[in-house]
Design a protein around this motif. Structure first.
Motif, PDB file in Angstrom:
ATOM      1  N   GLU A 174       0.869  -1.182   0.000  1.00  0.00           N
ATOM      2  CA  GLU A 174       0.000   0.000   0.000  1.00  0.00           C
ATOM      3  C   GLU A 174       0.905   1.231   0.000  1.00  0.00           C
ATOM      4  OE1 GLU A 174      -2.998  -0.361   3.050  1.00  0.00           O
ATOM      5  OE2 GLU A 174      -3.599  -2.365   2.345  1.00  0.00           O
ATOM      6  N   PRO A 175       0.325   2.399  -0.264  1.00  0.00           N
ATOM      7  CA  PRO A 175       1.196   3.571  -0.407  1.00  0.00           C
ATOM      8  C   PRO A 175       2.144   3.769   0.781  1.00  0.00           C
ATOM      9  CG  PRO A 175      -1.006   4.113  -1.147  1.00  0.00           C
ATOM     10  CD  PRO A 175      -1.072   2.716  -0.592  1.00  0.00           C
ATOM     11  N   HIS A 176       1.681   3.503   1.972  1.00  0.00           N
ATOM     12  CA  HIS A 176       2.488   3.788   3.146  1.00  0.00           C
ATOM     13  C   HIS A 176       3.211   2.553   3.673  1.00  0.00           C
ATOM     14  CE1 HIS A 176      -1.217   2.103   4.378  1.00  0.00           C
ATOM     15  NE2 HIS A 176      -0.680   1.815   5.544  1.00  0.00           N
ATOM     16  N   CYS A 177       3.052   1.405   3.025  1.00  0.00           N
ATOM     17  CA  CYS A 177       3.770   0.243   3.533  1.00  0.00           C
ATOM     18  C   CYS A 177       4.053  -0.796   2.454  1.00  0.00           C
ATOM     19  CB  CYS A 177       3.062  -0.396   4.730  1.00  0.00           C
ATOM     20  SG  CYS A 177       1.497  -1.164   4.369  1.00  0.00           S
ATOM     21  N   GLY A 178       5.288  -1.277   2.492  1.00  0.00           N
ATOM     22  CA  GLY A 178       5.700  -2.339   1.591  1.00  0.00           C
ATOM     23  C   GLY A 178       6.281  -3.483   2.401  1.00  0.00           C
ATOM     24  N   THR A 179       7.434  -3.243   2.973  1.00  0.00           N
ATOM     25  CA  THR A 179       8.072  -4.246   3.819  1.00  0.00           C
ATOM     26  C   THR A 179       7.237  -4.546   5.062  1.00  0.00           C
ATOM     27  OG1 THR A 179      10.242  -3.513   3.073  1.00  0.00           O
ATOM     28  CG2 THR A 179      10.163  -4.711   5.161  1.00  0.00           C
ATOM     29  N   ASP A 180       6.681  -3.483   5.621  1.00  0.00           N
ATOM     30  CA  ASP A 180       6.005  -3.591   6.916  1.00  0.00           C
ATOM     31  C   ASP A 180       4.512  -3.777   6.720  1.00  0.00           C
ATOM     32  OD1 ASP A 180       5.381  -3.514   9.551  1.00  0.00           O
ATOM     33  OD2 ASP A 180       6.187  -1.512   9.941  1.00  0.00           O
TER      34      ASP A 180
ATOM     35  N   LEU B  38       1.173  -2.709   8.683  1.00  0.00           N
ATOM     36  CA  LEU B  38       0.568  -1.378   8.645  1.00  0.00           C
ATOM     37  C   LEU B  38      -0.564  -1.221   7.628  1.00  0.00           C
ATOM     38  CD1 LEU B  38       3.855   0.801   8.716  1.00  0.00           C
ATOM     39  CD2 LEU B  38       2.415   0.210  10.676  1.00  0.00           C
TER      40      LEU B  38
ATOM     41  N   ILE C 162      -0.783  -0.666  -4.201  1.00  0.00           N
ATOM     42  CA  ILE C 162       0.089  -0.101  -5.248  1.00  0.00           C
ATOM     43  C   ILE C 162       1.138  -1.124  -5.663  1.00  0.00           C
ATOM     44  CG2 ILE C 162      -0.241   2.266  -4.452  1.00  0.00           C
ATOM     45  CD1 ILE C 162       2.670   2.106  -3.328  1.00  0.00           C
ATOM     46  N   PHE C 163       1.795  -0.791  -6.779  1.00  0.00           N
ATOM     47  CA  PHE C 163       2.858  -1.640  -7.333  1.00  0.00           C
ATOM     48  C   PHE C 163       2.345  -3.031  -7.687  1.00  0.00           C
ATOM     49  CE2 PHE C 163       6.273   0.759  -4.608  1.00  0.00           C
ATOM     50  CZ  PHE C 163       6.017   1.908  -5.336  1.00  0.00           C
TER      51      PHE C 163
ATOM     52  N   GLU D  49       1.886   3.136 -12.976  1.00  0.00           N
ATOM     53  CA  GLU D  49       3.120   3.802 -12.539  1.00  0.00           C
ATOM     54  C   GLU D  49       4.028   4.055 -13.740  1.00  0.00           C
ATOM     55  OE1 GLU D  49       3.438   4.815  -9.561  1.00  0.00           O
ATOM     56  OE2 GLU D  49       2.308   3.476  -8.250  1.00  0.00           O
TER      57      GLU D  49
ATOM     58  N   LEU E 166      14.760  -4.815  -5.873  1.00  0.00           N
ATOM     59  CA  LEU E 166      13.803  -4.136  -4.999  1.00  0.00           C
ATOM     60  C   LEU E 166      12.569  -4.972  -4.688  1.00  0.00           C
ATOM     61  CD1 LEU E 166      14.053  -0.698  -6.838  1.00  0.00           C
ATOM     62  CD2 LEU E 166      14.895  -1.143  -4.531  1.00  0.00           C
TER      63      LEU E 166
ATOM     64  N   THR F 269      13.586  -6.233  -0.768  1.00  0.00           N
ATOM     65  CA  THR F 269      14.872  -5.697  -1.224  1.00  0.00           C
ATOM     66  C   THR F 269      16.020  -6.609  -0.787  1.00  0.00           C
ATOM     67  OG1 THR F 269      15.205  -4.485   0.826  1.00  0.00           O
ATOM     68  CG2 THR F 269      14.059  -3.316  -0.955  1.00  0.00           C
TER      69      THR F 269
ATOM     70  N   GLY G 239      18.291  -5.823   1.176  1.00  0.00           N
ATOM     71  CA  GLY G 239      18.427  -5.674   2.630  1.00  0.00           C
ATOM     72  C   GLY G 239      17.484  -6.599   3.386  1.00  0.00           C
TER      73      GLY G 239
END
Lengths: 603, 603
Positions: A167-173, A176, A196-197, A255, A439, A443, A445
């Motif tokens: 979602e816009p405010h979370c990818g890894t986490d 949320l 998203i994405f 995108e 990514l 990612t 990381g």
């Protein structure tokens, strides 16, 4: 225009000679159809499909991109037709369960084909690419009805699938996420939120799209323990199972990206969309990992495919382009200058790509054997071992092969000089396309934390030992093999060091958890280099043995030994840097406050 | 939208405290106007111009690109107006000779401004960027009449310049050029041929374009000894020196490139164009090197500028983006998650960029002092030393800072996760723009051959010794400084090793010239890391001394020491890999035949 030939000779070496796939397939319950002849025919046909159907659409797809009009996404010209050929050829269902419309061949075979697809048209490959993950999730966690409704369609490629996590405010986490699922009639849920994405979230290649969506139930616990998985079709299946009424899910926008322009990366709006719970409530993350692990291996293979593509095309250019004379004197005196392949630094760039391609291929096929065993092997020690090893290797395949792929595609551009920067040659596209692989699906990381934190340290190093023991045994067995000593001696040292480095980080981490994050990416890269070193040592052994037996094509085996030698001499020394950086610890990383970072320019 | 603030505080540290620019300027014959106040005002104003005028055009310029219509090129919207402001502000002439309309300030000052331009809009910066080189060539090699006609216009930016070297079949190997210059009336030549990759070859920013063109005279010797340099204006100057008749040079097409879309990269067709010989016949290559050396330093600065841009924007994102909790426990418990700057691996990526930016800035300003001395210092030992050192450092500045810039911009993307791949954020543009810097004005491979072959080995290592002696003296002088030992001890070892590695390659090269090419890129990277290590050790010393004296802003100096520490612990260990690869020799590079390379896939 870029060219491509499936690396059939190298595949034959890795599968038949190095990893003994014929015996491996013979032992699998679903391997009986995978006879050497059949395998060879499938790979040849797959290579032809990639070269003749997908490759010609790669540059045009990049230039055209996707278009969103009236809520519908048009993929680039030819993508839809290529997808129809793909479905008609039976490619999507190759490794799927015959009970669900599949052909029941081993998964490893699909992975080899995936390399060819990624080498020729990554953006296109992302349309069918996510259907496997969606199918896996439904196969493992879906109800009988869900399987009956969606699985065969996905398996046969009639419909495609997505993974709707970010979602816009979370990818890894993902704890949320805000997307909500409210119980509705007939065991359905009403799903509302924005994702998203979403790769292939909307397109015109298939008649329906099956979204697997993470959302929160009204009474869900906080964080990642309160996530549930839902299946949300674009069109609700009607009584006959065909696409019926439009569901409340639509593509809000596309995108604009650095690469994979031919793939539709969508913002997906769920507006009281009808969905059905997959797996137990609040256990969505575990279900999602079923998709995720397959996807991670798949992204590693993308790195491999792009490496091979870059290698083949920069090799062709290096043989063709005339520029300067060799430092040791003219090599092609009849020409106005020598082909640049005579120059040692050009060779270094080519061999770097070659070593990453051949090393990556060995790694993928080594991991693929484990996946075959995990999926179809008999329960017991062997399968458990395969599960452990595959868990360890998955973040390495994903992160190391995508980092290597990005380096390789950039070396490919570098071989072309200024021409590499020009779109026409197709080399810069490989760089742009490969950039995403570092990514998405976690990612580098995140993979590194998975490897060092979850896989290695959480098992007290036991998981790692399963692997290093195998390598140790190999070195031990070859101790008397003087010809192989240039490989086994440094490898044995690395294996010992790997354990010591692991112990060192583990000890520090007991005092300070940040030490794990501080060491993780260097640890992952170190692990990747050592893993490839093991496989190259085995390849060298095999090649030397075949040469000693009087090979029919000795040049192939001599080149293999030399590529292993190049890898040991010119790539493996990078472990010296990573080892030292791992040992340096996290101190210098953690000293600055957030404000301190900006003191040089902030006023 | 990306943001930018000129790193004025860091510049003050490097210029005023570390490298004592005030004293350096005071000693230069043209340094009297460069008082600290004036310098500070210029840098502040330059930073404002970059931020307020250039930065807002960077993304739009990338998206619009250039358009060729009826032989005329339109730069992206706003580029022309920004250029007018640039000229009106007197920026182009800052460091030029007052006799030619310049302001006579030291060159180093223009280099600092160049960092700011490259950090905010590289594509735009390439329009005025090549005028300096063209002006340099005319200043050093042009006739009085040529200087009178072109120089003031170029210096003031009324006209812009190009360097026309490359042709479709040759870039590095300019001895192969086919463009011909035939003597015509009035000491003119008629020039015919095709040049490619001509940056700013055609555009609408200035009223005239002055091309400096390599071509061959009818009786020219073969190869690079038969190249001559010509000045070819787009419009022939009329009696008043204003643009008159159109000359026979035109833009045939624009290249479609991976990045710097806002700059017009042109195919230039010379069709009996009128040109005039610059310098002696057949000595064009030497004249061209006058431009080339300036251009190479300039490209290194591009790498630095992009590094800083990437750093500032990924830092802002890392402070803002909330995702996961710190491994050691919540750092911002009041928020739904911690800002990602708490995570050690994110810090590693930020510090890598920070160290490359601050290290690169020190290197550029260190080299810039030498350029000042070379350009304006009194003849004698000091100037000779500056010439020697600048010759040694130029390929390092060019290649190391562009390799570092590419890594840094990629780390910037990586900090953004998936968002880094999306154009909107502006981070992927930095990667695409920076990709060219490793290629143009001589690839990294060419720079490496220049460093190891021409600069180091051809001088029997003497050139290198000039530099290593300085470093050795520094280590010696600080031997008793226990606080600094974490820097000076490893540095002293590296200096000794650098000499040994050089000797080792030199010995091997006497047997086989290919050993030079086999070691060159690793040697260059090794040299770059050690050079930055020297400058970071000096920076740490300076910062520690200022802290001991009671600094007004201790946090800045503490951060500087920590960045030096990070550099030594987490980047400098890469020398371990490069040293080993240098020593490995060229054997594994040279073993395969051209055919052998393709045995894995060619049938």
């Amino acid at each position: 225009m870029p060219s491509y030939q499936a690396p059939l000779r190298d595949l034959r070496f890795v599968m038949d000679e190095l990893l003994d796939y014929p015996a491996h397939y013979a032992r699998l319950p679903n391997g009986e159809d995978a006879s050497p002849d059949i395998v060879a025919a499938i790979l040849e046909e797959g290579g032809r499909f990639a070269r003749e159907v997908l490759l010609p659409l790669n540059q045009s797809g990049d230039q055209e991109g996707c278009v969103l009009e009236g809520g519908e996404v048009k993929a680039p010209q030819g993508f839809r037709e290529a997808y129809q050929q793909y479905v008609e050829g039976g490619w999507p269902s190759l490794a799927a369960d015959p009970a669900q419309g599949g052909q029941g061949l081993p998964h490893s075979l699909a992975m080899v084909l995936s390399e060819m697809i990624c080498a020729t048209n990554l953006a296109w490959g992302m349309y069918p690419g996510l259907s496997h993950g969606a199918a896996d999730a439904l196969r493992h966690h879906g109800t009988d009805e869900q399987q009956a409704t969606y699985l065969t369609k996905l398996v046969e490629g009639i419909w495609t699938g997505t993974m709707c996590l970010t979602e816009p405010h979370c990818g890894t986490d993902l704890g949320l996420i805000k997307t909500r699922a409210v119980p509705a009639e007939n065991e359905a849920y009403s799903i509302t939120g924005t994702k998203i994405f979403i790769s292939a979230g909307e397109h015109d290649l298939a008649e329906n799209i099956v979204h697997l969506v993470l959302a929160k139930l009204p009474d869900a616990p906080e964080g990642s323990k309160g996530i549930s998985l839902f299946v949300v079709p674009k069109f609700m299946p009607d009584a006959e199972g065909n696409p019926g009424e439009r569901n409340g899910v639509s593509c809000g926008s596309l995108e604009h990206k650095m690469g994979i322009h031919g793939n539709a990366t969508c913002v997906m709006n769920f507006d009281n969309a009808t969905g059905y719970l997959v797996g137990p409530p609040n256990k969505g993350l575990a279900c999602m990992f079923t998709m995720m692990n397959a996807a991670r291996l798949g992204v590693g293979i993308q790195g491999l495919g792009l490496t091979e593509a870059s290698y083949q095309n920069s090799l062709a250019y290096a043989r063709d382009r005339l520029q300067m004379r060799a430092l040791s004197g003219p090599q092609a005196p009849e020409k106005p200058a020598d082909p640049i392949i005579v120059h040692p630094d050009v060779r270094r760039m080519l061999l770097t790509q070659k070593a990453f391609a051949e090393g990556g291929r060995m790694l993928v096929l080594y991991a693929a054997q484990m996946l075959d065993v995990v999926e179809h092997g008999k329960p017991g020690e062997e399968r458990e071992r395969a599960e452990t090893l595959l868990g360890l290797l998955t973040p390495i395949v994903k992160a190391f092969l995508t980092e290597a792929g990005f380096e390789a595609t950039n070396e490919g551009v570098q071989v072309f000089g200024g021409h590499g920067f020009i779109q026409e040659w197709g080399m810069e596209q490989l760089v742009r396309d490969s950039r995403i692989t570092r990514l998405y699906e976690g990612t580098t990381g995140i993979q590194a934390l998975d490897l060092l934190g979850r896989k290695v340290l959480m098992s007290q190093g036991e998981t790692l030992k399963v692997f290093t023991k195998e390598i140790h045994k190999f070195c031990k067995a070859e101790e008397a093999n003087a010809e192989l000593a240039e490989f086994t001696q440094p490898l044995a040292k690395l294996i010992a060091e790997w354990g010591e480095l692991t112990m060192g980080v583990g000890m520090k981490a007991m005092q300070d958890r940040e030490e794990v994050g501080g060491a993780s990416v260097d640890y992952l890269m170190y692990s990747g280099y050592v893993t490839l070193a093991y496989l190259f040592a085995r390849a060298a052994k095999q090649a030397m043995a075949t040469l000693a037996d009087g090979a029919e094509d000795p040049a192939f085996y001599e080149a293999k030994v030399n590529t292993a030698r190049f890898y040991y001499q010119r790539l493996l020394p990078r472990t010296r840097a990573h080892a030292q950086m791992i040992q340096a610890g996290a101190g210098s990383l953690m000293a600055l406050t957030s404000e301190d970072f900006g003191l040089g320019f902030e006023v």
